[in-house]
Design a protein around this motif. Sequence first.
Motif, PDB file in Angstrom:
ATOM      1  N   SER A 154      77.230  34.855  26.076  1.00  0.00           N
ATOM      2  CA  SER A 154      77.915  35.851  26.911  1.00  0.00           C
ATOM      3  C   SER A 154      78.489  35.204  28.161  1.00  0.00           C
ATOM      4  O   SER A 154      79.600  35.546  28.611  1.00  0.00           O
ATOM      5  CB  SER A 154      76.946  36.972  27.295  1.00  0.00           C
ATOM      6  N   ALA A 175      90.688  42.281  26.264  1.00  0.00           N
ATOM      7  CA  ALA A 175      91.285  41.232  25.444  1.00  0.00           C
ATOM      8  C   ALA A 175      91.521  41.742  24.028  1.00  0.00           C
ATOM      9  O   ALA A 175      90.899  42.703  23.579  1.00  0.00           O
ATOM     10  CB  ALA A 175      90.377  40.005  25.415  1.00  0.00           C
ATOM     11  N   ASN A 191      86.944  33.605  30.403  1.00  0.00           N
ATOM     12  CA  ASN A 191      87.721  34.658  31.054  1.00  0.00           C
ATOM     13  C   ASN A 191      88.205  34.232  32.438  1.00  0.00           C
ATOM     14  O   ASN A 191      89.314  34.611  32.864  1.00  0.00           O
ATOM     15  CB  ASN A 191      86.868  35.923  31.162  1.00  0.00           C
ATOM     16  N   GLU A 192      87.399  33.458  33.143  1.00  0.00           N
ATOM     17  CA  GLU A 192      87.764  33.005  34.493  1.00  0.00           C
ATOM     18  C   GLU A 192      88.843  31.928  34.471  1.00  0.00           C
ATOM     19  O   GLU A 192      89.559  31.751  35.462  1.00  0.00           O
ATOM     20  CB  GLU A 192      86.518  32.469  35.199  1.00  0.00           C
ATOM     21  N   THR A 212      85.577  43.545  27.682  1.00  0.00           N
ATOM     22  CA  THR A 212      85.417  43.336  29.124  1.00  0.00           C
ATOM     23  C   THR A 212      86.295  42.204  29.665  1.00  0.00           C
ATOM     24  O   THR A 212      86.263  41.915  30.850  1.00  0.00           O
ATOM     25  CB  THR A 212      83.951  43.022  29.457  1.00  0.00           C
ATOM     26  N   LEU A 213      87.084  41.560  28.798  1.00  0.00           N
ATOM     27  CA  LEU A 213      87.855  40.393  29.204  1.00  0.00           C
ATOM     28  C   LEU A 213      89.295  40.773  29.531  1.00  0.00           C
ATOM     29  O   LEU A 213      89.755  41.872  29.227  1.00  0.00           O
ATOM     30  CB  LEU A 213      87.807  39.332  28.101  1.00  0.00           C
ATOM     31  N   ARG A 214      90.031  39.835  30.137  1.00  0.00           N
ATOM     32  CA  ARG A 214      91.392  40.128  30.606  1.00  0.00           C
ATOM     33  C   ARG A 214      92.374  40.363  29.460  1.00  0.00           C
ATOM     34  O   ARG A 214      92.205  39.859  28.347  1.00  0.00           O
ATOM     35  CB  ARG A 214      91.892  39.008  31.515  1.00  0.00           C
ATOM     36  N   THR A 273      92.096  31.231  33.754  1.00  0.00           N
ATOM     37  CA  THR A 273      93.274  32.039  33.449  1.00  0.00           C
ATOM     38  C   THR A 273      94.342  31.278  32.660  1.00  0.00           C
ATOM     39  O   THR A 273      95.253  31.898  32.103  1.00  0.00           O
ATOM     40  CB  THR A 273      93.891  32.592  34.742  1.00  0.00           C
ATOM     41  N   LEU A 315      94.162  37.552  27.063  1.00  0.00           N
ATOM     42  CA  LEU A 315      93.320  36.663  26.264  1.00  0.00           C
ATOM     43  C   LEU A 315      93.175  37.229  24.852  1.00  0.00           C
ATOM     44  O   LEU A 315      93.030  38.439  24.670  1.00  0.00           O
ATOM     45  CB  LEU A 315      91.938  36.537  26.910  1.00  0.00           C
ATOM     46  N   PHE A 353      81.716  33.437  27.351  1.00  0.00           N
ATOM     47  CA  PHE A 353      82.833  34.383  27.388  1.00  0.00           C
ATOM     48  C   PHE A 353      83.314  34.572  28.827  1.00  0.00           C
ATOM     49  O   PHE A 353      84.523  34.608  29.091  1.00  0.00           O
ATOM     50  CB  PHE A 353      82.407  35.733  26.816  1.00  0.00           C
ATOM     51  N   GLY A 354      82.369  34.711  29.737  1.00  0.00           N
ATOM     52  CA  GLY A 354      82.726  34.904  31.143  1.00  0.00           C
ATOM     53  C   GLY A 354      83.467  33.722  31.722  1.00  0.00           C
ATOM     54  O   GLY A 354      84.448  33.892  32.460  1.00  0.00           O
ATOM     55  N   PRO A 369      84.990  41.094  23.914  1.00  0.00           N
ATOM     56  CA  PRO A 369      86.379  41.069  24.398  1.00  0.00           C
ATOM     57  C   PRO A 369      86.809  42.316  25.158  1.00  0.00           C
ATOM     58  O   PRO A 369      87.785  42.269  25.922  1.00  0.00           O
ATOM     59  CB  PRO A 369      87.196  40.911  23.103  1.00  0.00           C
TER      60      PRO A 369
END
Length: 229
Positions: free
Chosen positions: A72, A2, A79-80, A128-130, A82, A133, A75-76, A126
């Motif tokens: 944390s 991200a 991230n899910e 580790t995020l898509r 979309t 985002l 954040f996950g 961020p």
Amino acid sequence: MAHSVLIIGESGSGKSTGIRNLNPAETVIFNTANKPLPFKGWKSKYSAENKNLLSLTDIVGDDGRVNFSKLSKVFGRVNERTEIKNFVIDDFQYLFAFEYFARANEKGYDKFTQLAKAMSDIATAPITLRDDLMVYFLTHAEEAYDTEGNRKVKAKTIGKMIDNVLTLEGLFSIVLFAKAKKTKEGIEYLFETETNGENTCKAPMEMFNSKEISNDLQFVREAIINYEN
């Protein structure tokens, strides 16, 4: 990965107002200080019922401590989802100030190292995020001095102990400074995109079309997307 943007500014400089033009259907705000948002109609746009407004109470344990593991997980979950394209952490520095106060009676320096690690972990989350985002960290400014005694304005932390082990701005490639500028018409609220020699502002070359832009996170989002495409 991200995109992450750090917005630094004094209280009243227009950081939170920058949220106003983001699409609420695509935005989640973590309102650390649980304060009213400073733009008209915010209650109808952002609320727990709309599933796009969170606060410190969502991650504080029964002992009054900030549970960074819970953050944390937030954040996950973002991230899910979309449909969410913007995640705003307002008053970022209070996450660590409130935890510091909760541990005020602890002796020794371990808590400062632990707070520095928590700050680093959250600021780098961020990674580790898509890709689609964007995460905006809004935080207060403080005055400091460099090794040569020159005045600097930087992101506020819990003191020199944390600054000795972590330079928060170093974890970001985009650091904007919010400021209120006097004009003939009144006060204009802006984001600085380049350092003025006394702050830690920075951005990739030619990402923004001016040294000063409107305090508008939607504009920032579009500038980042246009820069990369």
